[in-house]
Design a protein around this motif. Structure first.
Motif, PDB file in Angstrom:
ATOM      1  N   PRO A  21     138.681  80.443  64.837  1.00 50.60           N
ATOM      2  CA  PRO A  21     138.650  79.377  66.405  1.00 50.60           C
ATOM      3  C   PRO A  21     137.613  78.365  66.293  1.00 50.60           C
ATOM      4  O   PRO A  21     137.839  77.140  66.760  1.00 50.60           O
ATOM      5  N   ARG A  24     138.838  75.471  64.165  1.00 49.78           N
ATOM      6  CA  ARG A  24     139.753  74.816  64.534  1.00 49.78           C
ATOM      7  C   ARG A  24     139.471  73.622  65.553  1.00 49.78           C
ATOM      8  O   ARG A  24     139.787  72.155  65.396  1.00 49.78           O
ATOM      9  N   ASN A  25     138.211  73.915  66.237  1.00 51.33           N
ATOM     10  CA  ASN A  25     137.803  72.673  67.255  1.00 51.33           C
ATOM     11  C   ASN A  25     137.363  71.885  66.241  1.00 51.33           C
ATOM     12  O   ASN A  25     137.358  70.514  66.691  1.00 51.33           O
ATOM     13  N   ASP A  73     137.631  73.946  74.368  1.00 49.19           N
ATOM     14  CA  ASP A  73     138.712  75.021  74.691  1.00 49.19           C
ATOM     15  C   ASP A  73     139.566  74.481  75.540  1.00 49.19           C
ATOM     16  O   ASP A  73     140.474  75.130  76.081  1.00 49.19           O
ATOM     17  N   PRO A  76     142.726  75.374  73.023  1.00 54.08           N
ATOM     18  CA  PRO A  76     142.891  76.895  72.906  1.00 54.08           C
ATOM     19  C   PRO A  76     142.742  77.477  74.012  1.00 54.08           C
ATOM     20  O   PRO A  76     143.395  78.801  74.236  1.00 54.08           O
ATOM     21  N   SER A 206     148.462  78.601  71.383  1.00 55.14           N
ATOM     22  CA  SER A 206     148.158  77.256  71.780  1.00 55.14           C
ATOM     23  C   SER A 206     148.374  76.576  70.245  1.00 55.14           C
ATOM     24  O   SER A 206     147.927  75.214  70.276  1.00 55.14           O
TER      25      SER A 206
END
Length: 467
Positions: A21, A24-25, A73, A76, A206
């Motif tokens: 995660p 991913r950002n 976020d 996500p 997402s």
């Protein structure tokens, strides 16, 4: 370029899908920065000469990147498409507003040649957005959606649809720029599609939303790098495209949103939709502007037709029919005692045929236009000049000293034509009528014509004769 885009998107999409995660950002933020880099590179290399629209787009991209960094976020956490009306939504709406400004600035040159077509395209986009919202977005919004969030999301959908329609229209009218326009159209389509996908995956993964958005960013990044990118904001010279959709089709599109509202009112099984008031606020000004354009076009057409009916196409002088009308008006004023005299001068050019034979018809046209200009400059504000046809001209004077001598002088002055300098002369015949002498239009023209032929019959250099 196309293959490179697909390879790059496959790499980032795969990397995003398998990454942790936090990573991913980072991947998503880096992808949002790619179009900023390509736009700045294209601007720095002066590839994009009309800088305003592209700089506005860079500012909008900067807002999107800032929002991604500050609220990592957003995607996500399924906030994208949730219509929560949060600060993030406001920042993203501001970014899309800058994109709208960028598009509007880019359209200003195209709008000069095709304003009606662009308005029609925007109207079709706005009308198509209503059913899209009512069937695929609005009913699937979650409990976290607020009124402000719905308005922001709906406005986003409406703006994207209108921009998409305008970009497609530009692609029709500017075939030389279809490469970058295709990428921009695909970007708008992907963003619009992602609004739908984000709503339907609100309780799922997402990843798809992020991957579609990254593809949109990458297609946006390609547009300024193409050789034909300047054509997006600077249309190539040429005739404007005047083909427009049938009015019946446009009327059916405008009925879409009111029809949706009517169905909702009849069913009365839920709260009233915000589609009708918001879309109406956007559609009505466009419809009014379209009607104003049509009215202006009709007024210009009427003025053009009136001018063509009264004026000679080559010289801009009164044509035979209208100058005869002016003579009749002057003779009527003479009979009523409103004028002291009326003088008619008939001018036939000498030496005009050799100019055509030696230098061509283009040179002959220049000579006729020059003669028309010189005659117009020497008459008074109440006088009139007309072309009877060929190399014959007529001057109508409503009083004052006849300009017969002056005509003979000014028409002997040299005239520059392609290939050299020419000189011509003129045989001028004049006839004057006074109150009570019984003259009418036919007799006045006959006397002036006889005087002109008397001048032509002289073997020496022609001099004006007055009868």
């Amino acid at each position: 370029m196309h293959a490179g885009l697909l390879v790059l998107w496959s790499m980032v999409a795969t990397g995003y899908a398998v990454a942790a995660p936090e990573l991913r950002n980072v991947i998503f933020a880096l992808v949002t920065a790619v179009p900023i880099v390509t736009y700045l590179l294209a601007l720095g290399a002066r590839h994009l000469t009309d800088r305003g629209p592209w700089l506005a787009a860079v500012a909008g991209l900067g807002f999107l990147t800032l929002g991604t960094v500050m609220w990592p976020d957003w995607i996500p956490g399924h906030h994208f498409g949730a219509a929560e009306g949060s600060v993030t939504d406001l920042v993203m709406a501001a970014a899309h507003l800058l994109f709208l400004v960028s598009t509007a600035t880019a359209l200003r040159w195209h709008g000069r040649t095709d304003p009606g077509g662009l308005i029609d395209a925007a109207l079709f986009g706005l009308c198509a957005a209503g059913p899209l919202w009512e069937w695929l977005i609005g009913p699937y919004l979650g409990a976290s959606a607020t009124d402000l969030g719905k308005v922001l999301l709906l406005s986003d959908v409406l703006v994207l649809a209108a921009v998409l329609g305008c970009l497609v229209r530009i692609g029709v009218t500017a075939p030389g720029a279809r490469g970058p326009l295709g990428y921009l159209v695909f970007t708008a389509f992907l963003t619009l599609a992602n609004d739908v996908v984000s709503v339907h995956t609100i309780h799922g993964s997402s990843v798809w939303t992020a991957q579609i958005m990254m593809l949109a960013y990458l297609t946006l990044a390609v547009a300024p790098l193409l050789p034909t990118a300047p054509g997006v904001t600077e249309p190539a010279p040429g005739p404007a495209v005047t083909r427009h959709p049938p009015l019946g089709l446009l009327g059916a599109a405008l009925c879409a949103n009111p029809a949706i509202a009517a169905v909702q009112a009849i069913r009365a099984d839920g709260p009233a939709s915000v589609v009708l008031p918001v879309s109406t606020m956007l559609v009505v000004p466009l419809v009014v502007l379209r009607l104003r354009l049509l009215s202006a076009q009709r007024a210009r057409a009427e003025r053009t037709l009136a001018h063509q009916a009264h004026h000679d196409e080559l010289t801009g002088l009164y044509n035979r029919r209208h100058i005869v009308t002016k003579i009749d008006e002057a003779m009527s004023a003479l009979d009523r005692g409103e004028l002291a005299e009326v003088t008619l001068l008939l001018c036939d050019l000498d030496g005009f045929k050799p100019v055509n034979d030696r230098y061509g018809h283009q040179a002959g046209d220049i000579v006729l236009q020059t003669v028309a200009q010189r005659l117009s400059e020497i008459v008074g504000p109440n006088d009139a000049v007309g072309r009877l046809g060929g190399d014959e001209f007529v001057v109508l004077q409503r009083g004052g000293e006849p300009v017969t001598d002056l005509i003979a002088v000014i028409l002997r002055e040299p005239i520059e034509v392609p290939g050299g300098t020419v000189r011509i002369g003129a045989s001028v015949g004049a006839a004057t009528a006074w109150p009570g002498d019984g003259a009418d239009r036919e007799s006045l023209i006959a006397r002036a014509d006889a005087a002109m032929y008397a001048v032509k019959a002289r073997p020496a250099a022609p001099e004006p004769v007055t009868i």
